[in-house]
Design a protein around this motif. Structure first.
Motif, short mmCIF file in Angstrom:
data_model
loop_
_atom_site.label_atom_id
_atom_site.label_comp_id
_atom_site.label_asym_id
_atom_site.label_seq_id
_atom_site.Cartn_x
_atom_site.Cartn_y
_atom_site.Cartn_z
N ASP A 1 0.92 -1.27 -0.06
CA ASP A 1 -0.14 0.13 0.01
C ASP A 1 0.81 1.18 0.01
OD1 ASP A 1 0.89 0.11 2.58
OD2 ASP A 1 -1.00 -0.60 3.42
N GLY A 2 2.18 1.29 0.45
CA GLY A 2 3.02 2.48 0.42
C GLY A 2 2.70 3.46 1.69
N THR A 3 1.73 3.00 2.36
CA THR A 3 0.97 4.04 3.44
C THR A 3 1.24 3.66 4.51
OG1 THR A 3 -0.97 3.42 2.84
CG2 THR A 3 -0.22 5.54 1.82
N CYS A 4 1.05 2.44 4.88
CA CYS A 4 1.21 1.82 6.45
C CYS A 4 2.42 1.92 7.20
CB CYS A 4 0.85 0.36 6.43
SG CYS A 4 2.45 -0.79 5.91
N CYS B 1 5.42 0.33 5.58
CA CYS B 1 5.95 0.91 4.27
C CYS B 1 6.75 1.99 4.59
CB CYS B 1 4.50 1.00 3.44
SG CYS B 1 4.23 -0.32 2.69
N CYS C 1 4.24 -5.34 4.96
CA CYS C 1 3.25 -4.70 4.69
C CYS C 1 1.86 -5.56 4.79
CB CYS C 1 3.15 -3.93 3.34
SG CYS C 1 1.43 -3.10 2.97
ZN LIG Z 1 2.23 -0.88 3.65
#
Ligand SMILES: [Zn+2]
Ligand SMILES: [Zn+2]
Length: 335
Positions: free
Chosen positions: A95-98, A101, A109
């Motif tokens: 997701d690139g946002t957690c 990440c 992730c």
């Molecule tokens: Zn993530």
């Protein structure tokens, strides 16, 4: 196009895979359509086919060591040209946002998805994959040789980093298949002394020919205590054996996605003196890029066995039966 699908997950002997004619995948805006030239056969594919891993996508096409050429690009993709060679690996998307990440641990992730498990993989003529997760491959390495680097190689490298081997240290490898023989080459190129413990007699010979300092049975003690060890064997009983072979402060890294239960550890002999056990969970894209660069620099080579794409079940059966050392690679002989 033709592709293999896991239609009935279960023992290989019962034929879990079906050869199917499917519509050509359409790349989403952020994806590339890749014309597969070669796809490595990983033990995880066997776990997907046999149902050791839960079904994440019905009738999934396995395969996550994919080398191919860009055949089409999604409307939002830039920086890739048609015909360019790319590699597709296990980690398909995060997701690139957690919080994982954000701190550079995208391998952890919780929203991550995987090629050939959550989405169709490379046991096919074509595969569609997110462009942000493909790799450029070292030019000096051909398609078939590059395929096993994409999972066996990258995971072996992640396991080596997790094993925290000191410079010029002593590394023990338990099990010596596709991943271990690539990991050994990187460790040797970086100056490690490598000891190999494996059941396979041919694998011991391969280890010595690559430059290992010793090779012996999997339950045997290496000739000197180890600073770091990696177990590639999916067998929990190896864990205490490896822990006893570690010197003070030693680290064992467990490379498998699947491990049978480990017997209880004897604290004094197997854990005290600050010995550590670490698991390895997939990899980050940074691991992949780092490993592929090193593989190009140090001429890391897989011992490969080629099978036509249409013969994937035989490649998996040979892997399961341990009929080869090194790595099996499916070659697209159809298109
Ligand atoms: Zn993530
Ligand atoms: Zn794999």
């Amino acid at each position: 196009m033709y592709a293999w699908q896991v239609t009935e997950p279960g023992p290989l002997e019962n034929g879990p895979l079906t050869w199917a004619e499917l519509p050509m995948p359409t790349p989403a805006d952020d994806e590339l359509l890749v014309h597969v030239t070669a796809c490595g056969v990983c033990r995880t594919d066997l776990h997907v086919a046999e149902g050791d891993l839960p079904v994440h996508r019905r009738h999934v096409t396995p395969g996550h060591e994919v080398v191919g050429a860009v055949a089409a690009t999604g409307s939002g993709v830039s920086g890739f040209s048609l015909g360019e060679r790319v590699g597709v690996a296990w980690l398909r998307h995060t997701d690139g946002t957690c919080r994982f990440c954000r701190r550079g641990a995208e391998n952890l992730c919780p929203a991550s998805t995987y090629t050939g498990w959550d989405a169709d993989g490379g046991y096919a003529e074509y595969v569609s994959v997110p462009a942000a997760f493909v790799y450029r491959l070292p030019e000096a390495i051909g398609d078939v040789d590059a395929a096993p680097l994409l999972c066996a190689g990258i995971i072996g490298y992640r396991a080596l980093r997790r094993a925290a081997l000191p410079d010029g240290g002593r590394l023990g490898l338990y099990g010596f298949g596709g991943s271990a023989h690539l990991c050994a080459q990187v460790a040797l190129a970086q100056g490690a002394r490598v000891h190999v413990m494996t059941r396979g007699v041919a694998a011991r010979a391969l280890a010595l020919s690559l430059g290992a300092a010793s090779a012996q049975g999997i339950e045997d003690s290496p000739p000197e205590l180890l600073d770091s060890a990696i177990t590639f064997a999916p067998v929990g009983s190896v864990v205490p054996v490896a822990m006893r072979a570690l010197d003070r402060g030693g680290v064992l890294s467990i490379a498998g996605i699947h491990l049978t239960d480990t017997p209880p550890l004897e604290y004094e002999r197997e854990l005290f003196y600050e010995k550590e056990i670490r698991s390895v969970t997939a990899n980050t894209r940074a691991d992949g890029r780092e490993f592929l660069t090193l593989a190009g620099q140090h001429h890391v080579r897989a011992t490969t066995h080629r099978y036509p794409l249409s013969d994937a079940p035989r490649a998996l059966a040979d892997l399961k039966a341990g009929r080869f050392d090194g790595a099996a690679v499916l070659v697209n002989d159809l298109s």
